[in-house]
Scaffold this active site. Sequence first.
Site, PDB file in Angstrom:
ATOM      1  N   GLY A  10       0.855  -1.192   0.000  1.00  0.00           N
ATOM      2  CA  GLY A  10       0.000   0.000   0.000  1.00  0.00           C
ATOM      3  C   GLY A  10       0.887   1.238   0.000  1.00  0.00           C
ATOM      4  O   GLY A  10       2.053   1.170  -0.421  1.00  0.00           O
ATOM      5  N   LYS A 181       1.542   8.755  19.809  1.00  0.00           N
ATOM      6  CA  LYS A 181       0.913   8.585  18.490  1.00  0.00           C
ATOM      7  C   LYS A 181      -0.532   8.112  18.663  1.00  0.00           C
ATOM      8  O   LYS A 181      -1.422   8.515  17.916  1.00  0.00           O
ATOM      9  CB  LYS A 181       1.728   7.599  17.647  1.00  0.00           C
ATOM     10  CG  LYS A 181       1.160   7.298  16.267  1.00  0.00           C
ATOM     11  CD  LYS A 181       1.442   8.421  15.295  1.00  0.00           C
ATOM     12  CE  LYS A 181       0.837   8.337  13.915  1.00  0.00           C
ATOM     13  NZ  LYS A 181       0.490   7.110  13.313  1.00  0.00           N
TER      14      LYS A 181
END
Length: 300
Positions: A10, A181
């Site tokens: 991807g 994150k």
Amino acid sequence: MYHCAIIGAGAVGGLIAAKLSQNHNKVCFVDRRLSESSQLELELEQWQGAKLQFKLPYLNQLAPCRWLIICVKAHQVAQAIEGLSIAADCQVLLMVNGIGAEQSLLSTLKPEQLFLASNTHGALLIDKQAHQLRVKHTGLGKIDLGGYLNQVLEPQYLAYLNQAFEPVYWHNNIYPVLWQKLAINCCINPLTAIHRCRNGELLKPQYQSEITHLCAEISHTAALEGIALSEQQLQQSVLQVAKLTANNFSSMQQDLAQQRRSEIDYINGYLVERAKQHGLNTPCNLALLQRIKQMEQDYA
Ligand code: KPL
């Protein structure tokens, strides 16, 4: 022996494969679902640079490699490695959104083989065909990584990644970075998906109170996990990323717009679950989790 095998052809996988190949590393893609091994034509539109093109092996079995880099959606990790025999000297780097997907690797790997990474490079999938992948490097970021077991020593062969991806930061304890994150993803991803907006919209005054409450819940949960991250520090990181990626649609916004399964279970879902284990309620994160789940159930 390959330097790196990559699972996940991807945007992020393509970016990593192209940068490593540019630095003369031997790279291949692996996908168990392929009926036979072939080649993948990869094109990377570089960050303010010329296009790079490579023809890389696209294998349906894992070949001997020093690093196996997994960059699929968090909920695809278990399936992506099913049936692969991963050698004991292969180091596995998991680069996914959220936390929790690493658990599904531990039945296959020794914990000391496992490394966890957080990536903030912007990567956009331009086109994906059966044997062609075109991606664009949309923002310069960094890669932080560390051992699942909080190991103090940098693993051998980290230099491959370092040369291709300066800066790559090694952390003896990667978990504070992963939680920071996580906070960014807990706020930006569901809010942009619910309000169907770009990341930069969240800088507007009407979103600030909700972001403050979300960050307070994340900070309290992190503290119970032994990770010190203040509410202010988290809120600042969320707003900084919203600013840096103002024109981007978050991955969850894109998943919901295209009626795909989101990574919510590994983002707000993970947070709510960890808080529950410590007897803490996290109503703001729970509300976003339930709203996204509802939106997924309402897909046509
Ligand atoms: O990681 C991201 C995502 O979209 O999943 C952010 C950092 C929010 C950037 O869009």
